[in-house]
Design a protein around this motif. Sequence first.
Motif, PDB file in Angstrom:
ATOM      1  N   GLU A  87       0.835  -1.203   0.000  1.00  0.00           N
ATOM      2  CA  GLU A  87       0.000   0.000   0.000  1.00  0.00           C
ATOM      3  C   GLU A  87       0.870   1.254   0.000  1.00  0.00           C
ATOM      4  N   HIS A  88       1.935   1.239   0.785  1.00  0.00           N
ATOM      5  CA  HIS A  88       2.851   2.389   0.820  1.00  0.00           C
ATOM      6  C   HIS A  88       3.531   2.555  -0.536  1.00  0.00           C
ATOM      7  N   GLN A  89       3.970   1.455  -1.141  1.00  0.00           N
ATOM      8  CA  GLN A  89       4.616   1.524  -2.449  1.00  0.00           C
ATOM      9  C   GLN A  89       3.647   2.028  -3.514  1.00  0.00           C
ATOM     10  N   LEU A  90       2.400   1.586  -3.441  1.00  0.00           N
ATOM     11  CA  LEU A  90       1.383   2.052  -4.382  1.00  0.00           C
ATOM     12  C   LEU A  90       1.198   3.560  -4.260  1.00  0.00           C
ATOM     13  N   GLN A  91       1.075   4.052  -3.045  1.00  0.00           N
ATOM     14  CA  GLN A  91       0.906   5.493  -2.829  1.00  0.00           C
ATOM     15  C   GLN A  91       2.121   6.277  -3.337  1.00  0.00           C
ATOM     16  N   GLU A  92       3.310   5.749  -3.062  1.00  0.00           N
ATOM     17  CA  GLU A  92       4.538   6.417  -3.492  1.00  0.00           C
ATOM     18  C   GLU A  92       4.614   6.467  -5.030  1.00  0.00           C
ATOM     19  N   GLY A  93       4.270   5.365  -5.678  1.00  0.00           N
ATOM     20  CA  GLY A  93       4.281   5.329  -7.136  1.00  0.00           C
ATOM     21  C   GLY A  93       3.239   6.241  -7.744  1.00  0.00           C
ATOM     22  N   LEU A  94       2.020   6.238  -7.169  1.00  0.00           N
ATOM     23  CA  LEU A  94       0.965   7.119  -7.674  1.00  0.00           C
ATOM     24  C   LEU A  94       1.350   8.593  -7.537  1.00  0.00           C
ATOM     25  N   LYS A  95       1.987   8.937  -6.440  1.00  0.00           N
ATOM     26  CA  LYS A  95       2.427  10.328  -6.240  1.00  0.00           C
ATOM     27  C   LYS A  95       3.458  10.713  -7.305  1.00  0.00           C
ATOM     28  N   GLU A  96       4.413   9.826  -7.557  1.00  0.00           N
ATOM     29  CA  GLU A  96       5.447  10.095  -8.563  1.00  0.00           C
ATOM     30  C   GLU A  96       4.832  10.269  -9.949  1.00  0.00           C
ATOM     31  N   LEU A  97       3.934   9.367 -10.330  1.00  0.00           N
ATOM     32  CA  LEU A  97       3.323   9.454 -11.658  1.00  0.00           C
ATOM     33  C   LEU A  97       2.379  10.647 -11.777  1.00  0.00           C
ATOM     34  N   THR A  98       1.681  10.987 -10.706  1.00  0.00           N
ATOM     35  CA  THR A  98       0.819  12.170 -10.716  1.00  0.00           C
ATOM     36  C   THR A  98       1.652  13.425 -10.946  1.00  0.00           C
ATOM     37  N   ASN A  99       2.810  13.507 -10.311  1.00  0.00           N
ATOM     38  CA  ASN A  99       3.707  14.643 -10.532  1.00  0.00           C
ATOM     39  C   ASN A  99       4.175  14.701 -11.983  1.00  0.00           C
ATOM     40  N   MET A 100       4.392  13.550 -12.601  1.00  0.00           N
ATOM     41  CA  MET A 100       4.831  13.510 -13.996  1.00  0.00           C
ATOM     42  C   MET A 100       3.749  14.051 -14.943  1.00  0.00           C
ATOM     43  N   LEU A 101       2.486  13.960 -14.530  1.00  0.00           N
ATOM     44  CA  LEU A 101       1.395  14.422 -15.387  1.00  0.00           C
ATOM     45  C   LEU A 101       1.376  15.936 -15.569  1.00  0.00           C
ATOM     46  N   GLU A 102       2.163  16.665 -14.784  1.00  0.00           N
ATOM     47  CA  GLU A 102       2.261  18.110 -14.997  1.00  0.00           C
ATOM     48  C   GLU A 102       2.877  18.421 -16.357  1.00  0.00           C
ATOM     49  N   ASP A 103       3.773  17.523 -16.836  1.00  0.00           N
ATOM     50  CA  ASP A 103       4.454  17.731 -18.115  1.00  0.00           C
ATOM     51  C   ASP A 103       4.065  16.714 -19.184  1.00  0.00           C
ATOM     52  N   VAL A 108       0.594   5.450 -17.617  1.00  0.00           N
ATOM     53  CA  VAL A 108       0.144   4.068 -17.507  1.00  0.00           C
ATOM     54  C   VAL A 108       1.112   3.342 -16.588  1.00  0.00           C
ATOM     55  N   TRP A 109       0.570   2.604 -15.615  1.00  0.00           N
ATOM     56  CA  TRP A 109       1.403   1.837 -14.690  1.00  0.00           C
ATOM     57  C   TRP A 109       1.000   0.375 -14.795  1.00  0.00           C
ATOM     58  N   LEU A 110       1.932  -0.448 -15.232  1.00  0.00           N
ATOM     59  CA  LEU A 110       1.710  -1.880 -15.414  1.00  0.00           C
ATOM     60  C   LEU A 110       2.699  -2.639 -14.535  1.00  0.00           C
ATOM     61  N   GLY A 111       2.339  -3.820 -14.124  1.00  0.00           N
ATOM     62  CA  GLY A 111       3.298  -4.630 -13.386  1.00  0.00           C
ATOM     63  C   GLY A 111       2.618  -5.635 -12.488  1.00  0.00           C
ATOM     64  N   ASP A 112       3.406  -6.279 -11.670  1.00  0.00           N
ATOM     65  CA  ASP A 112       2.902  -7.264 -10.723  1.00  0.00           C
ATOM     66  C   ASP A 112       2.667  -6.551  -9.401  1.00  0.00           C
ATOM     67  N   MET A 113       1.409  -6.301  -9.084  1.00  0.00           N
ATOM     68  CA  MET A 113       1.067  -5.561  -7.877  1.00  0.00           C
ATOM     69  C   MET A 113       0.990  -6.460  -6.641  1.00  0.00           C
ATOM     70  N   ASN A 114       0.977  -7.774  -6.833  1.00  0.00           N
ATOM     71  CA  ASN A 114       0.889  -8.715  -5.709  1.00  0.00           C
ATOM     72  C   ASN A 114      -0.280  -8.402  -4.788  1.00  0.00           C
ATOM     73  N   TRP A 115      -1.339  -7.862  -5.360  1.00  0.00           N
ATOM     74  CA  TRP A 115      -2.461  -7.422  -4.522  1.00  0.00           C
ATOM     75  C   TRP A 115      -3.333  -8.603  -4.127  1.00  0.00           C
ATOM     76  N   GLN A 116      -3.769  -8.616  -2.885  1.00  0.00           N
ATOM     77  CA  GLN A 116      -4.656  -9.669  -2.373  1.00  0.00           C
ATOM     78  C   GLN A 116      -5.887  -8.996  -1.807  1.00  0.00           C
ATOM     79  N   GLY A 117      -7.054  -9.468  -2.178  1.00  0.00           N
ATOM     80  CA  GLY A 117      -8.275  -8.863  -1.666  1.00  0.00           C
ATOM     81  C   GLY A 117      -8.662  -7.650  -2.483  1.00  0.00           C
ATOM     82  N   GLU A 118      -9.542  -6.824  -1.878  1.00  0.00           N
ATOM     83  CA  GLU A 118     -10.029  -5.639  -2.570  1.00  0.00           C
ATOM     84  C   GLU A 118      -8.982  -4.549  -2.583  1.00  0.00           C
TER      85      GLU A 118
END
Length: 123
Positions: A87-103, A108-118
């Motif tokens: 969850e922390h890594q997801l938030q950190e990645g989303l923050k980084e990519l959101t900042n990139m959207l300024e320019d 698009v973020w693809l990969g193995d999220m290893n997510w379990q549950g909702e």
Amino acid sequence: LFVYETGYFTCLLVKKCVQVVDTFSLRFSITAMARGLQYAVLRLPTRLVIESDDGDQGKATHFKKVVVATSHLESAVASRSGQETREHQLQEGLKELTNMLEDCDAAVWLGDMNWQGEMDIPG
């Protein structure tokens, strides 16, 4: 873009004809498995068909800057689920990519999220 640390890696492959503007690698601040976010800013062509008032059609090529990212979030191990770390890594990645959207026009973020549950992603 290829990042290799401690016997583990992720990579992002881009076709030669695609213009790579820049590449980045962000190691997550909380990781026991050398996990991070690798991303590239790509300049992608978009073709537009333009119709004039007299009915003639023309084509124009415009370009969009798109961020394409990949990662492999923390895996579960016998001693812990790793959910809080992911969850922390997801938030950190989303923050980084959101900042990139300024320019950039899109991300698009693809990969193995290893997510379990909702998955509850803040909007």
